[in-house]
Design a protein around this motif. Structure first.
Motif, PDB file in Angstrom:
ATOM      1  N   LYS A  75      52.973  36.273  41.471  1.00 23.08           N
ATOM      2  CA  LYS A  75      53.331  37.399  40.595  1.00 23.08           C
ATOM      3  C   LYS A  75      52.213  37.677  39.599  1.00 23.08           C
ATOM      4  O   LYS A  75      51.852  38.832  39.343  1.00 23.08           O
ATOM      5  CB  LYS A  75      54.628  37.106  39.857  1.00 23.08           C
ATOM      6  N   THR A  76      51.680  36.618  39.029  1.00 24.14           N
ATOM      7  CA  THR A  76      50.600  36.792  38.050  1.00 24.14           C
ATOM      8  C   THR A  76      49.371  37.409  38.687  1.00 24.14           C
ATOM      9  O   THR A  76      48.741  38.307  38.140  1.00 24.14           O
ATOM     10  CB  THR A  76      50.230  35.436  37.425  1.00 24.14           C
ATOM     11  N   ALA A  77      49.036  36.943  39.888  1.00 21.44           N
ATOM     12  CA  ALA A  77      47.849  37.457  40.576  1.00 21.44           C
ATOM     13  C   ALA A  77      48.014  38.913  40.955  1.00 21.44           C
ATOM     14  O   ALA A  77      47.080  39.712  40.882  1.00 21.44           O
ATOM     15  CB  ALA A  77      47.555  36.625  41.821  1.00 21.44           C
ATOM     16  N   SER A  78      49.227  39.304  41.384  1.00 22.31           N
ATOM     17  CA  SER A  78      49.442  40.683  41.812  1.00 22.31           C
ATOM     18  C   SER A  78      49.538  41.647  40.648  1.00 22.31           C
ATOM     19  O   SER A  78      49.237  42.834  40.783  1.00 22.31           O
ATOM     20  CB  SER A  78      50.730  40.768  42.638  1.00 22.31           C
ATOM     21  N   SER A  79      49.980  41.155  39.484  1.00 21.78           N
ATOM     22  CA  SER A  79      50.137  42.035  38.330  1.00 21.78           C
ATOM     23  C   SER A  79      48.876  42.142  37.493  1.00 21.78           C
ATOM     24  O   SER A  79      48.760  43.026  36.643  1.00 21.78           O
ATOM     25  CB  SER A  79      51.284  41.543  37.441  1.00 21.78           C
ATOM     26  N   THR A  80      47.916  41.258  37.720  1.00 22.33           N
ATOM     27  CA  THR A  80      46.681  41.305  36.951  1.00 22.33           C
ATOM     28  C   THR A  80      45.711  42.283  37.587  1.00 22.33           C
ATOM     29  O   THR A  80      45.397  42.177  38.757  1.00 22.33           O
ATOM     30  CB  THR A  80      46.020  39.915  36.881  1.00 22.33           C
ATOM     31  N   VAL A  81      45.243  43.255  36.815  1.00 24.06           N
ATOM     32  CA  VAL A  81      44.276  44.236  37.310  1.00 24.06           C
ATOM     33  C   VAL A  81      42.886  43.800  36.898  1.00 24.06           C
ATOM     34  O   VAL A  81      42.595  43.640  35.718  1.00 24.06           O
ATOM     35  CB  VAL A  81      44.560  45.644  36.734  1.00 24.06           C
ATOM     36  N   LYS A  82      42.049  43.594  37.896  1.00 31.43           N
ATOM     37  CA  LYS A  82      40.688  43.160  37.604  1.00 31.43           C
ATOM     38  C   LYS A  82      39.796  44.372  37.355  1.00 31.43           C
ATOM     39  O   LYS A  82      39.804  45.331  38.106  1.00 31.43           O
ATOM     40  CB  LYS A  82      40.132  42.345  38.781  1.00 31.43           C
ATOM     41  N   GLN A  83      39.027  44.314  36.307  1.00 33.19           N
ATOM     42  CA  GLN A  83      38.127  45.395  35.967  1.00 33.19           C
ATOM     43  C   GLN A  83      36.907  45.331  36.858  1.00 33.19           C
ATOM     44  O   GLN A  83      36.191  44.358  36.898  1.00 33.19           O
ATOM     45  CB  GLN A  83      37.681  45.267  34.500  1.00 33.19           C
ATOM     46  N   GLY A  84      36.678  46.421  37.593  1.00 32.92           N
ATOM     47  CA  GLY A  84      35.519  46.490  38.471  1.00 32.92           C
ATOM     48  C   GLY A  84      34.346  47.120  37.751  1.00 32.92           C
ATOM     49  O   GLY A  84      34.465  47.614  36.627  1.00 32.92           O
ATOM     50  N   PRO A  85      33.196  47.117  38.394  1.00 34.68           N
ATOM     51  CA  PRO A  85      32.027  47.729  37.779  1.00 34.68           C
ATOM     52  C   PRO A  85      32.185  49.231  37.670  1.00 34.68           C
ATOM     53  O   PRO A  85      32.774  49.879  38.530  1.00 34.68           O
ATOM     54  CB  PRO A  85      30.886  47.361  38.754  1.00 34.68           C
ATOM     55  N   SER A  86      31.709  49.808  36.595  1.00 30.71           N
ATOM     56  CA  SER A  86      31.802  51.241  36.387  1.00 30.71           C
ATOM     57  C   SER A  86      30.883  51.973  37.350  1.00 30.71           C
ATOM     58  O   SER A  86      29.743  51.596  37.566  1.00 30.71           O
ATOM     59  CB  SER A  86      31.405  51.575  34.938  1.00 30.71           C
ATOM     60  N   VAL A  87      31.440  53.041  37.942  1.00 35.25           N
ATOM     61  CA  VAL A  87      30.635  53.814  38.879  1.00 35.25           C
ATOM     62  C   VAL A  87      29.796  54.859  38.162  1.00 35.25           C
ATOM     63  O   VAL A  87      28.919  55.471  38.747  1.00 35.25           O
ATOM     64  CB  VAL A  87      31.540  54.505  39.928  1.00 35.25           C
ATOM     65  N   GLY A  88      30.089  55.098  36.884  1.00 33.02           N
ATOM     66  CA  GLY A  88      29.292  56.035  36.106  1.00 33.02           C
ATOM     67  C   GLY A  88      29.627  57.483  36.443  1.00 33.02           C
ATOM     68  O   GLY A  88      30.586  57.803  37.125  1.00 33.02           O
ATOM     69  N   THR A  89      28.792  58.393  35.956  1.00 35.09           N
ATOM     70  CA  THR A  89      28.977  59.823  36.178  1.00 35.09           C
ATOM     71  C   THR A  89      28.302  60.241  37.465  1.00 35.09           C
ATOM     72  O   THR A  89      27.238  59.733  37.817  1.00 35.09           O
ATOM     73  CB  THR A  89      28.378  60.614  34.989  1.00 35.09           C
ATOM     74  N   ALA A  90      28.939  61.182  38.165  1.00 31.68           N
ATOM     75  CA  ALA A  90      28.362  61.673  39.415  1.00 31.68           C
ATOM     76  C   ALA A  90      27.003  62.314  39.150  1.00 31.68           C
ATOM     77  O   ALA A  90      26.773  62.974  38.129  1.00 31.68           O
ATOM     78  CB  ALA A  90      29.306  62.682  40.053  1.00 31.68           C
ATOM     79  N   ALA A  91      26.088  62.116  40.088  1.00 31.55           N
ATOM     80  CA  ALA A  91      24.732  62.662  39.944  1.00 31.55           C
ATOM     81  C   ALA A  91      24.733  64.134  40.345  1.00 31.55           C
ATOM     82  O   ALA A  91      24.277  64.528  41.420  1.00 31.55           O
ATOM     83  CB  ALA A  91      23.759  61.867  40.804  1.00 31.55           C
ATOM     84  N   ILE A  92      25.290  64.966  39.477  1.00 24.79           N
ATOM     85  CA  ILE A  92      25.372  66.410  39.704  1.00 24.79           C
ATOM     86  C   ILE A  92      24.676  67.116  38.557  1.00 24.79           C
ATOM     87  O   ILE A  92      24.904  66.811  37.394  1.00 24.79           O
ATOM     88  CB  ILE A  92      26.833  66.882  39.806  1.00 24.79           C
ATOM     89  N   GLY A  93      23.848  68.060  38.911  1.00 25.34           N
ATOM     90  CA  GLY A  93      23.088  68.791  37.901  1.00 25.34           C
ATOM     91  C   GLY A  93      21.653  68.304  37.826  1.00 25.34           C
ATOM     92  O   GLY A  93      21.274  67.338  38.484  1.00 25.34           O
TER      93      GLY A  93
END
Length: 289
Positions: free
Chosen positions: A113-131
């Protein structure tokens, strides 16, 4: 004898029943299996001993040897201690196994239960390379770059002036949203139209076109290479279709790009956004900055 067999069956049900089917650590399984082997050996030894005693008593009675007092004294001395010791061992160990398995099962379930309810923070993908940087000509014939839009919120739409229906609909929506945003927040958003048809959309053509939609709408055009560069920077698809001499259409992306005052991409809005959704979407992004 029937009690011992019943307890043996009880231990078998504990070991091979619902407790062993749970996802419990392998070390617990090895421990329980070893305990079970010991218990089975103990029960088997007890049965074997009792069998010998019973056989001896039966033989004595048949042959008339010995007396009832000797037989009675032999049963508690030789058979009794082993049998009751096995019984106590079965009860104590069986109860201990039940408690242990219950505890391990509950601990394992809580871990899942603890493992399924814990949300792991992943690396930020940043802003799309548009413009990016570009150099074009506005509908007044003046050269402009992305730097001319710094300090302003901008909504950019790519299209062409000979577009029969989609471009006019999208530009009308863009114009209405810009006015609503200003009325609700006092914030001015600059509407921009960039042509993807440089062969036909010259300065004069773009000038006549943009004034039909909004007085603040800025029309931009350029050479084939300049349009290709800005379209690539904004990830815009466009291609000529149904070409018959000079009469053709241009298939292109139907997207509006919201750029912040640093001319950095914030969000795009597709054709599925109506005027109200576009207005609220832009306001939300501006307030979030």
């Amino acid at each position: 004898m029937s009690k011992i067999k019943g307890l043996k069956a009880f231990i078998d049900s504990i070991t091979h029943g619902r407790y062993s089917q749970n996802m419990i650590l392998s070390s617990a399984n090895r421990t329980s299996f070893f305990s079970y082997q010991c218990l089975v050996r103990s029960v088997t030894t007890s049965e074997h001993t009792n069998g010998k005693i019973s056989a001896a008593v039966a033989s004595d009675e048949k042959n008339g040897t010995g007396d009832s007092d000797q037989t009675a004294s032999q049963k508690p001395v030789r058979g009794g201690p082993v049998s009751w010791l096995s019984l106590v061992l079965l009860i104590v160990t069986g109860g201990g196994l039940i408690v242990y398995y219950d505890k391990e099962k509950k601990r394992h379930i809580e871990g899942l239960k603890t493992a399924s309810s814990t949300v792991k923070q992943g690396p930020s993908v940043g802003t799309a390379a548009i413009g990016g940087s570009f150099k074009l000509v506005n509908h007044y014939g003046k050269t402009v770059t992305e730097k001319d839009f710094l300090g302003k919120w901008t909504l950019i739409y790519f299209g062409f002036t000979y577009c029969p229906d989609i471009c006019p609909d999208e530009l009308q929506k863009l114009a209405a949203a810009v006015d609503k945003i200003k009325a609700k927040t006092g914030m001015e958003v600059v509407p921009v139209f960039i042509s993807v048809d440089p062969e036909r959309d010259n300065v004069e053509q773009v000038h006549e076109y943009v004034k039909e939609f909004h007085p603040d709408l800025i029309g931009l055009t350029g050479t084939t290479d300049e349009i290709r560069q800005v379209a690539r920077a904004f990830r815009v698809y466009y291609m000529k279709t149904e070409e018959e001499g000079s009469d053709y259409l241009v298939d292109h992306s139907i997207v509006m790009y919201l750029m912040n005052p640093n001319m950095e991409f914030v969000k795009f809005f597709g054709k599925n956004y109506d005027v109200d959704a576009l207005t609220e979407g832009v306001i939300k992004e501006i307030k979030a900055q």
